[in-house]
Design an enzyme around this catalytic site. Structure first.
Site, mmCIF file in Angstrom:
data_model
loop_
_atom_site.group_PDB
_atom_site.id
_atom_site.type_symbol
_atom_site.label_atom_id
_atom_site.label_comp_id
_atom_site.label_asym_id
_atom_site.label_seq_id
_atom_site.Cartn_x
_atom_site.Cartn_y
_atom_site.Cartn_z
ATOM 1 C CG HIS A 1 34.327 45.073 48.557
ATOM 2 N ND1 HIS A 1 34.409 45.230 47.201
ATOM 3 C CD2 HIS A 1 34.055 46.286 49.067
ATOM 4 C CE1 HIS A 1 34.215 46.495 46.900
ATOM 5 N NE2 HIS A 1 33.990 47.166 48.018
ATOM 6 C CE LYS B 1 41.156 35.796 38.200
ATOM 7 N NZ LYS B 1 39.943 36.561 38.385
ATOM 8 N NE ARG B 2 47.476 40.699 45.384
ATOM 9 C CZ ARG B 2 47.621 41.166 46.622
ATOM 10 N NH1 ARG B 2 46.868 42.157 47.053
ATOM 11 N NH2 ARG B 2 48.522 40.666 47.440
ATOM 12 C CE LYS C 1 41.287 37.165 43.586
ATOM 13 N NZ LYS C 1 40.231 37.764 42.747
ATOM 14 C CB THR D 1 36.302 44.314 38.358
ATOM 15 O OG1 THR D 1 37.519 44.237 39.101
ATOM 16 C CG2 THR D 1 35.182 44.792 39.254
ATOM 17 C CE LYS E 1 39.792 45.672 35.596
ATOM 18 N NZ LYS E 1 40.866 45.347 36.570
HETATM 19 C C1 LIG Z 1 40.858 44.642 37.661
HETATM 20 C C2 LIG Z 1 42.076 44.384 38.434
HETATM 21 C C3 LIG Z 1 42.055 43.473 39.490
HETATM 22 C C4 LIG Z 1 40.827 42.670 39.858
HETATM 23 O O1 LIG Z 1 40.856 41.457 39.148
HETATM 24 P P1 LIG Z 1 39.916 40.228 39.549
HETATM 25 O O2 LIG Z 1 40.133 39.270 38.432
HETATM 26 O O3 LIG Z 1 38.523 40.739 39.585
HETATM 27 O O4 LIG Z 1 40.388 39.714 40.845
HETATM 28 C C5 LIG Z 1 43.221 43.250 40.195
HETATM 29 N N1 LIG Z 1 44.360 43.904 39.889
HETATM 30 C C6 LIG Z 1 44.425 44.777 38.867
HETATM 31 C C7 LIG Z 1 45.709 45.446 38.572
HETATM 32 C C8 LIG Z 1 43.282 45.056 38.114
HETATM 33 O O5 LIG Z 1 43.351 45.948 37.115
#
Ligand SMILES: *Cc1c(COP(=O)(O)O)cnc(C)c1O
Length: 809
Positions: free
Chosen positions: A355, A543-544, A549, A651, A655
């Site tokens: 990952h 995101k985190r 990032k 991911t 979305k």
């Molecule tokens: C999808 C998702 C992530 C991943 O987000 P990235 O933008 O790919 O880092 C992190 N936290 C939650 C709650 C998510 O639903």
């Protein structure tokens, strides 16, 4: 019980009486949530049992997805949807004067994960069940999920997330299926009839108790199982001889120390510290999971010689890599196989997903911790390493450097990624560009040794949760336009392509986006009191929080935009609302500083009347799955701005695309494939490419100071980090300033800044042409089918696991 709304109403009233002893009028929302939850579970139990029976009788090959994290979020809505009974339920409740939404709001998020990796595991479970595939999850039932985030004076504060407060309606405790896991102690070798036996003695015994959660497929009869393990003390086996029988405290202490194994999820900042408790957690669930798989396998077979033909085990990152030596241990010590046969079966059973390429995120366990905690497993890892190095020696005689680099045990550490590669038949990355980087760099030597092991499986998300459930109006419009086959065949979303230019379809897409934005604006108002302009561009980064990032790039650009607006209040820009959500790992100081900075800038900007409401900044606290579900359908712009080469896939990007947001991003991770799907005109790309970034790193980076000195806009915003311009509380952001200038900007923030600012200008220009904008939006939705986890899971099933759909009778 869901056959008609009349039947439903009757049974719901009965359930409230029998469970809570209350009438509808007396019942609280929690009571109603519990009652409905139990009804759903009872209803699905029949199919759950039928699924288990069917798998058992047909003896089909099954896959077990081992993951330290399952970021499930809420389950009630998706369960109702997948069972096809949400409508009946909603109507029935309505007639009782109850809103289903109010009941669903009672459910706590199951936050048993940090971010993308854990959410991926949850999406895979949905796709496995919905595709009729025999596949199950195996993980840990943490008592405390990822911390709850509060923002106090702009700072992140962490609170424990006790999600089990009201119990968990979805789980069934199966104490009869508990197994024993052993830690510590000694291994004694004994020879009998020319064979060596390894006897594990004086160990600490821990009881692993499974809690099963049904995983309900979409409108099919499949109900798979997510088995989460909880650690309990094994008082029965407690060695009362070794301690004073009256020493009750010691027993309590033992109990506490055992229970701590499944107490909390480590908040991960991709910076793996060698924490003994985390290693315990890893072995705990892997050993328990394997024992239970083998126990059920043994009901059908006398020996394990064909184990790999009926069982596939997938390890999500290296966290469950101890499955390799643990399976070896069971096959040899308990089943009496010799090394070669056990190794062949193990390798053919196990497959591994990588990952990350961040080297600080690669797990390494100090031998000093590993060996005393897992003495027999250590012996096996040592032998795996021995044989692996011998094989390397034959292939690369004399090439000590290469062998040292590839060794599983080296420099007093167990290298988990090396163990995972050596011990599995398949190694995959999570997006094309990520897999290529693995092959060319991080895992180059392993790729040269066994090129056939390496393959790519681009991540995906379940479009049922992330579109059908979270954006019902858009889902409804899609179904009205192309029919409902897309729900089971997401590639069919492509049929929307022909509607992309259709005026009325564009208008309806726009109306839905507008409604979603108004809903989010209402939530923002309720939570923070802030009024946001729903005609503005909703520009979202959730995101985190992590340096790679680059939330900092986003903030610096906002600061620059603010400077320009102050200098020229009539600047012709489309109003923007920048929305953030992010948790920072509690020990990650730089990330926490960025949260404070966002809130500091927001406080000043949101109060400033001179900029005529053209700029608002919102930080939504406690980002988690259920919050993502509210934010994403309302986004116009999806910020996916990682430093090229650092985001394995992402991911979140998928979305947003699926909900009609346009990506503003770098060519990193799966953005590369999103770009390829939608074409240049339907995405905003900026910044260094992976190739450019990697060659820049290879040349020792660049000089951030040069850009600072050359570019006045950049100099101004960087100076504003430390001159108190934004902070009325006197807080300075020296650490951020330092990381960018003194520490020379590891993630190319300054280097990408002007390209990023230009891309924002293009967004601004594009949004003025609504027709063109919604054409872009629709094209994104149409091409998002490729990023459904149905596609991803089908690829794993066919190319890695070799499992096949089973129709439940
Ligand atoms: C999808 C998702 C992530 C991943 O987000 P990235 O933008 O790919 O880092 C992190 N936290 C939650 C709650 C998510 O639903």
């Amino acid at each position: 019980m869901f056959s008609s709304k009349e039947v439903f109403k009757e049974e719901f009233i009965e359930k409230l009486e029998s469970m809570q002893g209350k009438t509808v009028e007396e019942a609280t929302n929690i009571d109603k949530y519990q009652a409905l939850g139990h009804m759903i579970r009872e209803y699905s139990n029949k199919n759950w049992m039928a699924t288990n029976t069917c798998y058992f009788e047909k003896h089909e090959k099954q896959v077990y997805y081992f993951s330290m994290e399952f970021l499930l979020g809420k389950l009630m809505e998706s369960n109702l949807m997948n069972l096809g009974v949400r409508g009946v339920c909603e109507e029935g409740l309505h007639e009782l004067g109850i809103r289903l939404d109010d009941i669903e709001a009672q459910e706590p998020d199951a936050g048993l994960g940090n971010g993308g990796l854990g959410r991926l595991a949850a999406c895979f479970l949905d796709s496995l069940a919905s595709l009729h595939l025999p596949g199950h999850g195996c993980g840990i039932r943490y008592k405390y999920g990822l911390f709850e985030q509060k923002i106090v004076d702009g700072y992140q504060v962490e609170l424990p997330e006790y999600w089990l407060k009201e119990g968990n309606i979805w789980e069934i405790r199966r104490s009869n299926l508990a197994v024993e896991v052993r830690f510590g102690g000694e291994v004694r070798m004994e020879e009998q009839n020319g064979r060596w036996y390894f006897l594990h003695e004086k160990y600490e015994s821990v009881l692993a108790v499974p809690y099963d959660v049904p995983v309900i497929g979409y409108k099919n009869k499949t109900v798979n199982t997510l088995r989460l393990w909880s650690a309990e003390s094994n008082i029965r086996d407690f060695d009362f001889q070794t301690l004073n029988k009256r020493d009750y405290h010691k027993i309590l202490e033992y109990k506490r120390s055992v229970e701590s194994i499944s107490e909390l999820l480590y908040p991960d900042d991709s910076n793996h510290e060698g924490k003994i408790l985390r290693l315990k957690q890893q072995y705990f669930f892997v050993s328990a999971g394997l024992q239970s798989i083998i126990r059920s396998y043994r009901k059908l077979e006398d020996t394990l010689v064909d184990f790999h033909r009926k069982v596939a085990i997938h390890i999500n990152d290296t966290h469950p890599a101890l499955a390799i030596p643990e399976l070896m241990r069971i096959l040899m010590d308990e089943e009496g196989m010799d090394w070669d046969e056990a190794w062949k079966i193990t390798v053919q059973t196990i497959s591994y997903t990588n990952h990350t390429t961040l080297s600080e995120a690669l797990e390494r366990w100090p031998v000093d911790i590993f060996k005393p905690l897992l003495p027999r497993i250590y012996m096996i890892v040592d032998e795996i390493n021995e044989r692996f190095c011998r094989e390397l020696w034959e292939k690369y005689p004399g090439d000590w450097e290469r062998i040292h680099k590839m060794a599983i045990l080296a420099d007093g550490q167990v290298k988990m990624a090396h163990l995972a590669i050596a011990g599995s038949h398949s190694v995959n990355g999570v997006a094309e560009v990520h897999t290529e980087i693995l092959k060319a760099r991080e895992m180059k030597e392993f790729y040269e040794l066994s090129p056939d092991k390496f393959n790519n499986k681009t991540n995906g998300i379940t479009h049922r949760r992330w579109l059908l459930n979270t954006n019902p109006r858009l889902a409804g419009l899609i179904t009205e336009t192309i029919g409902d086959r897309w729900i089971q065949h997401p590639a069919e979303l492509l049929h929307l392509r022909k509607a992309a230019n259709d005026n009325s379809f564009q208008e309806r897409t726009a109306q839905i986006k507008q409604q979603n934005k108004e809903n989010l604006a209402r939530m923002i108002k309720d939570k923070s009191g802030l009024l946001v302009d729903t005609q503005s561009i909703f520009d979202v980064q959730v995101k985190r929080l992590h340096a790679y990032k680059r939330q900092i790039l986003n903030v610096l650009h906002i600061m620059d935009l603010y400077n320009r607006l102050r200098a020229n209040p009539n600047l012709d820009t489309v109003p923007r609302t920048f929305i953030f959500g992010a948790k920072a790992a509690p020990g990650y100081h730089l990330a926490k500083s960025v949260i404070k900075l966002i809130n500091t800038v927001a406080a000043k900007v949101n109060r400033d009347k001179t900029i005529q409401g053209k700029l608002k900044i919102v930080f939504l606290e406690n980002y988690r799955v259920s919050l993502a579900e509210k934010i994403i359908p309302a986004a116009d712009i999806s910020e996916q701005i990682s430093a090229a080469s650092k985001e394995a896939s992402g991911t979140g990007n998928m979305k947003f695309m699926m909900n009609g947001a346009i990506t503003l991003g770098t060519l990193d991770g799966a953005n590369v494939e999103i770009h390829r799907e939608v074409g240049d005109n339907n995405i905003f790309i900026f910044g260094l490419t992976v190739e450019e970034a990697l060659s820049c790193y290879a040349g020792g980076g660049y000089r951030a100071k040069d850009i600072y000195n050359r570019d006045l806009r950049i100099k101004t915003v960087l100076d504003q980090l430390v001159n108190g311009f934004f902070s009325d509380d006197g807080v300075q952001f020296n650490d951020i300033y330092y990381s960018l200038l003194t520490n020379n900007d590891e993630f190319f923030v300054l280097k990408d800044f002007s390209s990023y600012a230009r891309a924002h200008q293009m967004v601004d220009d594009a949004y003025r042409n609504k027709k063109r904008w919604y054409e872009m939006s629709i094209i994104n939705i149409a091409h998002s089918g490729k990023f459904s986890s149905d596609r991803t899971v089908s690829e794993y099933a066919e190319h890695i696991w070799n499992i096949h759909p089973v129709t439940i009778s």
